[in-house]
Design a protein around this motif. Structure first.
Motif, PDB file in Angstrom:
ATOM      1  N   UNK A 184       0.822  -1.193   0.000  1.00  0.00           N
ATOM      2  CA  UNK A 184       0.000   0.000   0.000  1.00  0.00           C
ATOM      3  C   UNK A 184       0.859   1.248   0.000  1.00  0.00           C
ATOM      4  N   UNK A 185       0.217   2.388   0.317  1.00  0.00           N
ATOM      5  CA  UNK A 185       0.900   3.680   0.288  1.00  0.00           C
ATOM      6  C   UNK A 185       0.605   4.434   1.578  1.00  0.00           C
ATOM      7  N   UNK A 186       1.621   5.075   2.103  1.00  0.00           N
ATOM      8  CA  UNK A 186       1.478   5.963   3.261  1.00  0.00           C
ATOM      9  C   UNK A 186       1.881   7.368   2.838  1.00  0.00           C
ATOM     10  N   UNK A 187       1.008   8.348   3.138  1.00  0.00           N
ATOM     11  CA  UNK A 187       1.301   9.726   2.795  1.00  0.00           C
ATOM     12  C   UNK A 187       1.420  10.606   4.015  1.00  0.00           C
ATOM     13  N   UNK A 188       2.087  11.771   3.858  1.00  0.00           N
ATOM     14  CA  UNK A 188       2.245  12.660   5.009  1.00  0.00           C
ATOM     15  C   UNK A 188       1.004  13.507   5.277  1.00  0.00           C
ATOM     16  N   UNK A 189      -0.018  13.396   4.417  1.00  0.00           N
ATOM     17  CA  UNK A 189      -1.294  14.049   4.682  1.00  0.00           C
ATOM     18  C   UNK A 189      -2.390  13.214   4.034  1.00  0.00           C
ATOM     19  N   UNK A 212      14.238   5.305  -0.582  1.00  0.00           N
ATOM     20  CA  UNK A 212      14.139   5.564   0.853  1.00  0.00           C
ATOM     21  C   UNK A 212      13.552   6.953   1.113  1.00  0.00           C
ATOM     22  N   UNK A 213      12.673   7.041   2.112  1.00  0.00           N
ATOM     23  CA  UNK A 213      12.086   8.322   2.528  1.00  0.00           C
ATOM     24  C   UNK A 213      12.227   8.444   4.039  1.00  0.00           C
ATOM     25  N   UNK A 214      13.426   8.771   4.539  1.00  0.00           N
ATOM     26  CA  UNK A 214      13.658   8.773   5.991  1.00  0.00           C
ATOM     27  C   UNK A 214      12.826   9.806   6.735  1.00  0.00           C
ATOM     28  N   UNK A 215      12.388  10.909   6.067  1.00  0.00           N
ATOM     29  CA  UNK A 215      11.633  11.932   6.778  1.00  0.00           C
ATOM     30  C   UNK A 215      10.271  11.434   7.248  1.00  0.00           C
ATOM     31  N   UNK A 216       9.741  10.354   6.596  1.00  0.00           N
ATOM     32  CA  UNK A 216       8.449   9.818   7.007  1.00  0.00           C
ATOM     33  C   UNK A 216       8.566   8.925   8.229  1.00  0.00           C
ATOM     34  N   UNK A 217       9.769   8.445   8.539  1.00  0.00           N
ATOM     35  CA  UNK A 217       9.946   7.424   9.577  1.00  0.00           C
ATOM     36  C   UNK A 217      10.241   8.022  10.954  1.00  0.00           C
ATOM     37  N   UNK A 218       9.900   9.288  11.193  1.00  0.00           N
ATOM     38  CA  UNK A 218      10.145   9.879  12.515  1.00  0.00           C
ATOM     39  C   UNK A 218       9.061   9.430  13.489  1.00  0.00           C
ATOM     40  N   UNK A 219       9.487   8.986  14.656  1.00  0.00           N
ATOM     41  CA  UNK A 219       8.547   8.504  15.669  1.00  0.00           C
ATOM     42  C   UNK A 219       7.555   9.592  16.034  1.00  0.00           C
ATOM     43  N   UNK A 279      -3.996   7.705   0.871  1.00  0.00           N
ATOM     44  CA  UNK A 279      -4.388   9.110   0.801  1.00  0.00           C
ATOM     45  C   UNK A 279      -5.181   9.413  -0.476  1.00  0.00           C
ATOM     46  N   UNK A 280      -5.937  10.521  -0.431  1.00  0.00           N
ATOM     47  CA  UNK A 280      -6.743  10.935  -1.574  1.00  0.00           C
ATOM     48  C   UNK A 280      -5.943  11.849  -2.489  1.00  0.00           C
ATOM     49  N   UNK A 281      -6.250  11.730  -3.770  1.00  0.00           N
ATOM     50  CA  UNK A 281      -5.686  12.637  -4.765  1.00  0.00           C
ATOM     51  C   UNK A 281      -6.845  13.255  -5.533  1.00  0.00           C
ATOM     52  N   UNK A 282      -6.585  14.347  -6.201  1.00  0.00           N
ATOM     53  CA  UNK A 282      -7.659  15.022  -6.933  1.00  0.00           C
ATOM     54  C   UNK A 282      -8.262  14.059  -7.949  1.00  0.00           C
ATOM     55  N   UNK A 283      -9.592  13.901  -7.876  1.00  0.00           N
ATOM     56  CA  UNK A 283     -10.283  12.994  -8.782  1.00  0.00           C
ATOM     57  C   UNK A 283     -10.295  11.554  -8.319  1.00  0.00           C
TER      58      UNK A 283
END
Length: 774
Positions: free
Chosen positions: A490-495, A536-543, A551-555
């Motif tokens: 799946x996908x995890x988004x920051x918003x 790698x996206x280390x900024x997403x892995x902060x406790x 997450x939703x996208x337009x449309x």
């Protein structure tokens, strides 16, 4: 010379053909059958473009795109459709689950009414398969009651396996990928993709190579029984006709045979057209109605074949002196000249030379130059072969009695021997060139699969909402399955809406997660962040950070399920998964998922099979169908090939098989005609004590020597043409000797089979009573 006189002489020759007694009838029948076989294959070949066009139209008319970002609003003219394609052994089965949502929902092509829930309409081929013993495994996969058959407009071939099954509740499963709502069938935007010049070149050369041997065969068939015909024409000279009138009469006789050949060719074509609907060659099948040649091409064949027959007859008579007291053939003929025969292949190479190095990036190849160049090179084979046979047999020395009989016969009639093998030589030369071209560009249209087939041999997509662990356990209990590992993604988004940064998520039990990462320790409820992955996206892995599943996208609206990165998160090193990809982002065990998140994931089960178990793949596909009709089980292969490239190669193999069969039939007819003309000679030799074994060997040598020379010449011309075609496509020249030898071997096998089939008639002709005459 007026037209009326021409017409009278041609009509007289035609009357001789029909009223010339048994000899005339036999010769006309031989010519008619020979020309008829050639005409039938010409008509079938000219019908191929129409068959391909109809197949494409049928495919376009029934298209039902289940993928796309948008979904039609529900209305009384909409339907929901799910793609449930499967594979049974080596055959593709086109499957659809359908649910009409209103009375005006359009019907699929070839279907009279929508099947109800638990019912299906099937293609005739699938119905026969399910009713046979060989379809037992497939019946378990399709637990629906058959209530009808799909008509011809809804199928691309007579042997296609296809079905539409009724379903309910499909709207809740719309995923814009496998299930969607539509309001029509057909392609809303036909492709305007530019054709690949190399594939166009392959198609063009295939047609030229397949048609050239047919033309050579028709020309040879026009000369069946030539020696007896010329002796009959001597009688015309005796009653007062001049040489020109005699030649026109001979042309009329040949014209009658060619017209009979056109009639027989039409009959053979209609029979072959009907038979084409009941056969499948290399997974390609058609309906008889597809094989309708263009009227213009039919007229062209109807005019060109008789005209060519007359031209060949007049050309053959130029070297024969027909006098009132006999035919002068015994005089030593003038030696064949080489210089003009070499002009043909040289001219062909000159026509192809401007396109050397053009490749696939420099526009299309000129079809007229390509066709003309290939034709001249292949015609060069037919021009050079008589010279080669004459030159070689003139130098052959003494040997056994069988060898001497064969050599002397070849020295007296080298032209006849060359004509017998011309068709084989042309077919082999063209086939060698095409095999070189196919082998050379094969790597361009064949790609190595990224999947690691040593770790898994099948991948099954499991619809969301079905427990992945239970599905994996069911697969593990399936016969022929060694190991089954279930992974979800799946996908995890920051918003929750339009995230600026997102990362991957992989979910599975500890055993399955070890397929994608080196884990320090693992138990249900653990979460890992991957290191060493591709993205790698280390900024997403902060406790403590909040991330959002789906997450939703337009449309495109997603579930937007919030999740907080735990402090107890562990680190793991990414390793290559069964698809040879190093994953990045997060790993989760099922116990760490928030409520409702499992439904947002796409799920796969990777299967390692025991290949020693028969039908292991079919058992796995049946298990997939039990789990869900929309579970897609795909078998992995080490290589993948362009479908259009494969279809062109298939067309070559099918066409080459037909051409070789035709040439074999022509050789047999020609051989029988030659034996019939030499009946008295054979009977005389037997009467003087010649052993039948000796005469049989002499016939074999008479065939073997010309075919050896023909195959040698064909190999030389084929290699030359193949090298030129490879240079035209900017491909390094490389000789595939296995293909070359296989093509030459196929030609030699045809000749050997024809020789063996001619032995029984030969032995019947070797009777002393053949000397009887009236």
């Amino acid at each position: 010379m007026n037209v009326r006189q021409w017409w009278r002489d041609l009509a007289m020759g035609a009357r001789f053909a029909f009223t010339g007694g048994r000899e005339g009838w036999v010769r006309m029948l031989l010519t008619g059958v020979g020309v008829g076989l050639g005409v039938a294959l010409l008509l079938l070949t000219t019908a191929v473009p129409n068959a391909l066009a109809v197949r494409h139209e049928r495919e376009e008319a029934r298209l039902d795109y289940t993928y796309g970002r948008t979904t039609q609003p529900r209305a009384d003219d909409t339907f929901v459709i799910a793609d449930t394609d499967t594979t049974f052994r080596q055959s593709e089965v086109r499957g659809r689950l359908v649910e009409p949502e209103g009375p005006r929902a359009p019907l699929p092509p070839g279907v009279g009414r929508y099947p109800g829930v638990g019912e299906m309409v099937v293609s005739p081929a699938l119905k026969s398969l399910l009713a046979s013993d060989g379809g037992k495994l497939l019946r378990k996969r399709l637990p629906y009651r058959i209530v009808g058959t799909i008509g011809e407009p809804g199928l691309v071939g007579s042997h296609e396996l296809a079905y539409y099954a009724g379903a309910q509740g499909l709207a809740a499963r719309i995923d814009h990928s496998q299930v969607n709502r539509l309001d029509h069938y057909g392609d809303p935007a036909p492709s305007t993709e530019r054709a690949d010049p190399v594939l166009v070149l392959l198609t063009l050369v295939v047609f030229v190579v397949l048609l050239m041997p047919v033309a050579v065969f028709i020309a040879a068939a026009a000369r069946f029984g030539g020696e007896r015909r010329d002796r009959r024409l001597a009688a015309l000279r005796l009653v007062g006709s001049d040489s020109r009138m005699t030649r026109r009469t001979a042309a009329g006789e040949a014209l009658a045979g060619s017209l009979l050949g056109l009639v027989l060719g039409a009959v053979f074509f209609l029979a072959g057209r009907q038979a084409a609907g009941s056969v499948e060659i290399l997974d390609i099948s058609v309906f008889p109605s597809y094989l309708n040649p263009s009227p213009l091409l039919v007229v062209l064949v109807a005019v060109a074949v008789p005209a060519a027959t007359v031209a060949v007859t007049l050309l053959a008579l130029r070297g024969v002196v027909i006098e009132p007291l006999g035919v002068v053939r015994a005089a030593r003929p003038a030696r064949r000249r080489l210089w003009w025969r070499l002009l043909l292949p040289v001219a062909g190479l000159a026509m192809l030379a401007p396109m050397l190095g053009q490749g696939r990036d420099q526009g299309n190849f000129n079809q007229y130059l390509v066709s003309g160049g290939v034709i001249l090179l292949l015609v060069g084979v037919t021009a050079l072969l008589p010279w080669a046979v004459e030159t070689v047999v003139a130098r052959l020395g003494s040997g056994s009695v069988a060898w001497q009989l064969a050599v002397r016969r070849l020295q007296l009639s080298s032209g006849t021997a060359a004509r017998m093998v011309n068709g084989i030589a042309v077919a082999v030369a063209g086939a060698i060139a095409l095999q070189m071209l196919f082998s050379g560009v094969d790597s361009v249209y064949t790609t190595q699969s990224a999947n690691d087939v040593s770790r898994a041999q099948m991948q099954v997509s499991v619809p969301s909402g079905i427990p992945l662990a239970a599905a994996a356990r069911k697969f593990a209990r399936t016969p022929g399955v060694r190991r089954a590992e279930g992974l979800a993604g799946g996908e995890l988004g920051d918003s929750g809406k339009d995230p600026r940064s997102s990362g991957e998520l992989t979910v599975g039990d500890c055993r399955a997660l070890r397929e994608v990462a080196a884990l320090p320790s693992c138990r249900d409820g653990d979460v890992f962040v991957l290191e060493g992955g591709q993205h790698d996206t280390p900024q997403l892995a902060r406790s403590g950070r909040t991330l959002y599943f789906d997450p939703s996208y337009s449309g495109d609206r997603g579930a937007e399920i919030a999740w907080t990165v735990p402090r107890s998160m562990k680190r793991a090193r990414s390793v290559e998964d069964p698809t040879n990809v190093r994953r990045s982002g997060f790993l989760m065990t099922p116990g760490a998922l928030p409520a409702g998140a499992a439904r947002t994931l796409y799920q796969y089960v990777y299967l390692s099979l025991d290949e020693s178990v028969p039908e292991a793949k079919e058992y796995a596909r049946n298990t997939a169908a039990e789990i869900s009709p929309m579970a897609d089980a795909a078998a992995w292969a080490s290589t993948e090939q362009s479908k259009r490239f494969t279809s062109i190669r298939t067309g070559l193999l099918v066409g080459a098989a037909c051409v070789l069969a035709l040439i074999g039939a022509s050789l047999l007819v020609s051989q029988l005609e030659q034996l019939r003309e030499r009946r008295k000679l054979l009977s005389a030799l037997v009467a003087f004590g010649t052993r039948r074994r000796t005469l049989g060997l002499s016939v074999l040598w008479q065939t073997a020597v010309p075919i050896a020379l023909g195959l040698l010449l064909a190999t030389t011309v084929g290699l030359t043409l193949g090298a030129v075609l490879l240079r035209m496509t900017s491909t390094p020249v490389r000789v595939d000797w296995a293909s070359v030898l296989s093509m030459a071997g196929a030609g030699a096998a045809v000749v050997l089979a024809v020789t063996l089939l001619s032995m029984p008639p030969l032995f019947r002709l070797m009777r002393p009573d053949g000397l009887r005459t009236e």
